[in-house]
Design an enzyme around this catalytic site. Structure first.
Site, PDB file in Angstrom:
ATOM      1  N   CYS A 259       0.812  -1.224   0.000  1.00 23.89           N
ATOM      2  CA  CYS A 259       0.000   0.000   0.000  1.00 23.89           C
ATOM      3  C   CYS A 259       0.843   1.270   0.000  1.00 23.89           C
ATOM      4  O   CYS A 259       0.296   2.370  -0.118  1.00 23.89           O
ATOM      5  CB  CYS A 259      -0.923   0.011   1.215  1.00 23.89           C
ATOM      6  SG  CYS A 259      -1.856  -1.518   1.425  1.00 23.89           S
TER       7      CYS A 259
ATOM      8  N   HIS B 169      -2.519   7.537   6.531  1.00 26.99           N
ATOM      9  CA  HIS B 169      -2.876   6.331   5.777  1.00 26.99           C
ATOM     10  C   HIS B 169      -4.367   6.049   5.975  1.00 26.99           C
ATOM     11  O   HIS B 169      -5.077   5.756   5.021  1.00 26.99           O
ATOM     12  CB  HIS B 169      -2.017   5.161   6.250  1.00 26.99           C
ATOM     13  CG  HIS B 169      -2.133   3.937   5.412  1.00 26.99           C
ATOM     14  ND1 HIS B 169      -1.944   3.923   4.059  1.00 26.99           N
ATOM     15  CD2 HIS B 169      -2.423   2.648   5.761  1.00 26.99           C
ATOM     16  CE1 HIS B 169      -2.104   2.706   3.593  1.00 26.99           C
ATOM     17  NE2 HIS B 169      -2.407   1.906   4.606  1.00 26.99           N
TER      18      HIS B 169
ATOM     19  N   HIS C 128      -9.618   2.729  -0.519  1.00 29.36           N
ATOM     20  CA  HIS C 128      -8.213   2.317  -0.481  1.00 29.36           C
ATOM     21  C   HIS C 128      -7.833   1.706  -1.824  1.00 29.36           C
ATOM     22  O   HIS C 128      -8.211   0.585  -2.138  1.00 29.36           O
ATOM     23  CB  HIS C 128      -8.014   1.317   0.654  1.00 29.36           C
ATOM     24  CG  HIS C 128      -6.570   1.022   0.948  1.00 29.36           C
ATOM     25  ND1 HIS C 128      -5.522   1.441   0.153  1.00 29.36           N
ATOM     26  CD2 HIS C 128      -5.982   0.341   1.984  1.00 29.36           C
ATOM     27  CE1 HIS C 128      -4.383   1.042   0.669  1.00 29.36           C
ATOM     28  NE2 HIS C 128      -4.631   0.370   1.778  1.00 29.36           N
TER      29      HIS C 128
END
Length: 616
Positions: free
Chosen positions: A262, A414, A452
Site C-alpha cells: 500500500c 494512511h 483504499h
C-alpha cells in the site's frame, strides 16, 4: 548541490473524478466551494459519466453525479448476483447417468466409469456411478461498498484499448492527463533534454487482475475459456511503466516500479526524486494504477478480516440497511477498509529545467523515507518502521522550515478505516507530535472519500494535498461522527470537518504523506507547498531569474487551462501512440563517445570517466 524535484504536472482518475485541474479534490470539498468554482467540475463529471454534454446542468444531473462518485455501492460487478460454482457428485436411482456431447468436447482422458458410444458428430456418454460436476450458482457478496471510478466512465473508450486490462486503461488515461496538465507539449520537453534523461516509475501492487489479464488466464482452464497471448504479458506489475514508455511518451530512459504494497506510490516517488536530486534524469513520471474492485481479489482480503462487510457496517449504525457512502471511517468506530480503484501520476522536473521552460510549480518533494518493521509475528500486522519514517519526515520539515515552520504542516494519514490502524497510526502521529512540540497537528484521511486504492493510495493523498494549496481547504473526514475511544489524540486534531487553510492554503508550508503497507512497507513523504518551493527557488536563483520564469509561466498556465477546458467539454487528448515512430537496429548509430537514435534530436552521451578512480 542537491536538486529540488519539482511537481510540474499531475493527473489521473479515482472515485472523485479526474485529477488534473484539481477536479477530484474539488469533488471532495464541493460543499464549501461556490457554484461558480464547482461549475467546471460538475461539467467534467457529467461528460465523463455520460449524463450530459451541455454546460447547463440541472439539480437532477448534479444529484446523479453525486450518487455515482466517491465511495458507494460497487458498480464494477453486481454484488447481489455473483457467479459461483460448487463441486458436486451426481448420482441417479439407476446408478447410471447418460448424456450426449460433441466429439470435440470429449475429454482427452476418459474417466474409468464412462462408457462412450459414437453417434455421428456426437457421442453418448453413460456414467456408471458418480459424476463429478460443477454447479453454477449466483450468490450475494458480503461486501457491497467500493471506490469505483465515476459510474459510466470507461477510459478505454477514449483510445484503441482492445483487450487492455482495466488497470492499463487507467494507466494510459492517467499518464495522458498528467502530461496534458503541464501545459507544455511533451516533444518540447524532449527537445531540451537527452533521450535518456527521462525516468518512469509506475506499476500496480496487485498486478492486472481481471478477465483480460491474470484472473482470466488462471480461470480459463477451469471454466472452459481460452488463454490469449496477451494475458500473461499484460498481467505483469510493471506493465503500467512499460505502456507509458512504449505507447505514451516514446522513452528510452530509466524505467521500472518499486513495490511496497500500500506504500508503493511513495516507493516510486522516492525513486523519481533520487533520479532528479542526483542528476540521473531531468524529468520523471511517477505513478500507479490499480483496479482491484474485483470479486476474487476482494474475497482474498475479506477472508483476512480486512474489509468492511455489510453486516458489520449495519451493526455499527444499529440499522438494517448498509450505508455504503460511509463504509470507510478512519479513526472512528469502524470495521475494515474499502477497496477502490485509482490511477494517479505526477510529473517531476529538475528545478533548472522547470524554470527554463516556465513550468507551473505545484509543489516539491523534499524527501521520502522508507523503513521496514524488523522482526514481527504477523507479516500483515503494523510494526515499528512507521515510527521511523514519520519521525524522519517531521525532523526534515523542522530542518527546512524551522521550529515554527514544522508546526505549519499537516498530515495526510494512511487512515484505512480498520480498528487496528486507528490505534497504531494515531499513536505514531501523536508521539511524533509530542516529540516535536506540535500541540494540535491537523490529521485527515481521504480514503473516507475515495477508498483504499492499494498501490495508488498515496497518490490519492498527494493529489488531494496539492488542491489544498489552490482552493484553501483540507478535506475533513466527513464519514465519521466521533473519534473512537482508543484513538490517541492528545497532540492531534483529527479533522471531522473541512479545515480552512488560508485562501490558497498558505497557512501550511508542507504536508506529510503517510503510508503503511502489508509486510512492513512503511513510507512517509514530505511535500513542500508551491509558495515554500518558489521562495526556496528565489533564494537559489535570484529575483531576475524568477521574474523571467513567471513571464514564461503565464503562457504555460494558459495552455494548461485550455487543455483542462477541452477535457471538461469532452474533447481531451489521450496520448496512445501504438506503432508510431518505432525504431529498430537501423535507427541506432554510435561512437565511443555517444549514441544517436533516429527519432531524437539529441545524442545520448556515453560514460567517459571512471567513477571509481580512487580505487585504482
Amino acid at each position: 548541490m542537491t536538486k529540488l524535484p519539482l511537481i510540474v504536472g499531475f493527473g489521473g482518475m479515482n472515485a472523485a473524478g479526474r485529477s488534473s485541474g484539481f477536479h477530484s479534490y474539488k469533488r471532495m470539498i464541493a460543499d464549501v466551494l461556490s457554484d461558480d468554482e464547482m461549475k467546471t467540475t460538475w461539467q467534467d463529471l457529467a461528460i465523463r459519466m455520460g449524463l450530459s454534454d451541455s454546460e447547463m446542468l440541472d439539480s437532477e444531473i448534479i444529484d446523479a453525479i453525486k450518487a455515482g462518485t466517491l465511495v458507494r455501492r460497487i458498480d464494477s460487478f453486481d454484488p447481489d448476483n455473483l457467479l459461483y460454482q460448487y463441486k458436486a457428485s451426481l448420482t441417479s436411482e439407476s446408478e447410471q447417468i447418460s448424456f450426449t456431447l460433441r466429439k470435440s468436447k470429449l475429454p482427452n482422458k476418459i474417466p474409468e466409469n464412462w462408457e462412450v458410444e459414437e453417434q455421428g458428430s456426437k457421442v453418448k456418454i453413460t456414467v456408471n456411478g458418480e459424476l463429478g460436476a460443477l454447479l453454477e450458482d449466483r450468490v450475494s457478496f458480503p461486501v457491497t461498498s467500493g471506490g469505483n471510478i465515476p459510474a459510466g466512465f470507461d477510459p478505454g473508450k477514449l483510445y484503441n484499448s482492445r483487450f487492455h486490462p482495466r488497470g492499463l486503461k487507467l494507466t494510459v488515461y492517467g499518464a495522458s492527463d498528467a502530461l496534458n496538465s503541464m501545459g507544455i507539449d511533451w516533444d518540447e520537453v524532449l527537445s531540451h533534454i537527452e533521450p535518456d534523461e527521462v525516468s518512469v516509475y509506475a506499476g500496480s501492487g496487485l498486478s492486472q487482475v481481471d478477465d483480460q489479464s491474470l484472473a482470466g488466464m488462471l480461470a480459463a482452464p477451469l471454466t472452459g475459456g481460452r488463454v490469449s497471448s496477451k494475458m500473461m504479458a499484460l498481467s505483469l506489475a510493471e506493465m503500467p511503466a512499460d505502456f507509458i514508455n512504449g505507447y505514451v511518451i516514446n522513452s528510452v530512459g530509466t524505467t521500472g516500479t518499486n513495490m511496497g504494497a500500500c506504500a508503493t506510490f511513495l516507493y516510486n516517488l522516492r525513486q523519481g526524486m533520487y533520479d532528479i536530486q542526483h542528476g540521473k534524469s531531468k524529468v520523471v513520471i511517477v505513478g500507479n494504477a490499480e483496479a482491484p474492485v474485483v470479486a476474487e481479489v476482494m474475497e482474498g482480503f475479506r477472508v483476512m478480516g480486512a474489509l468492511a462487510e455489510d453486516d458489520q457496517l449495519k451493526a455499527l449504525d444499529n440499522s438494517d440497511k448498509v450505508d455504503n457512502r460511509r463504509a470507510c471511517r478512519p479513526f472512528s468506530s469502524n470495521a475494515g477498509f474499502t477497496m477502490a480503484e485509482s490511477s494517479q501520476f505526477v510529473v517531476l522536473m529538475d528545478d533548472e529545467l522547470a524554470l527554463k521552460l516556465g513550468a507551473t510549480i505545484y509543489g516539491s518533494v523534499a524527501d521520502v523515507f522508507i523503513n521496514a518493521d524488523a522482526n514481527k509475528k504477523s507479516i500483515s500486522a503494523p510494526g515499528v518502521g512507521n515510527y521511523v519514517t514519520v519521525a524522519k519526515a517531521t525532523a526534515l520539515a523542522k530542518a527546512i522550515l524551522g521550529e515554527d515552520g514544522v508546526k505549519q504542516t499537516y498530515v495526510q494519514a494512511h487512515g484505512t478505516g480498520t480498528p487496528q490502524n486507528r490505534v497504531t497510526e494515531s499513536h505514531i502521529l501523536n508521539e511524533v507530535a509530542k516529540t516535536f512540540a506540535i500541540d494540535n497537528w491537523p490529521v485527515t484521511a481521504i480514503k473516507s472519500y475515495v477508498g483504499h486504492s492499494m498501490s495508488a493510495a498515496a497518490g490519492d493523498q498527494l493529489i488531494a494535498s496539492l488542491g489544498v494549496w489552490q482552493y484553501g481547504w483540507i478535506p475533513g473526514i466527513q464519514t465519521i461522527d466521533h473519534i473512537a475511544d482508543d484513538v490517541h489524540t492528545s497532540n492531534l486534531n483529527i479533522l471531522a470537518k473541512h479545515a480552512y487553510a488560508g485562501e490558497h492554503g498558505e497557512d501550511y508550508k508542507a504536508v506529510i504523506l503517510n503510508a503503511k503497507g502489508f509486510g512492513g512497507n512503511n513510507a512517509t513523504g514530505l511535500v513542500l507547498s508551491p509558495a515554500q518551493t518558489l521562495a526556496m527557488l528565489g533564494n537559489k536563483y535570484g529575483d531576475k531569474a524568477m521574474l523571467a520564469y513567471h513571464d514564461k509561466n503565464m503562457h504555460v498556465k494558459q495552455t494548461a487551462e485550455s487543455n483542462d477546458h477541452a477535457a471538461c467539454s469532452g474533447t481531451e487528448s489521450i496520448r496512445y501512440q501504438f506503432g508510431e515512430r518505432v525504431m529498430d537496429e537501423s535507427s541506432v548509430s554510435m561512437t565511443q563517445d555517444s549514441l544517436k537514435l533516429s527519432e531524437f534530436d539529441k545524442e545520448i552521451v556515453l560514460p567517459q570517466t571512471n567513477p571509481y578512480a580512487d580505487y585504482s
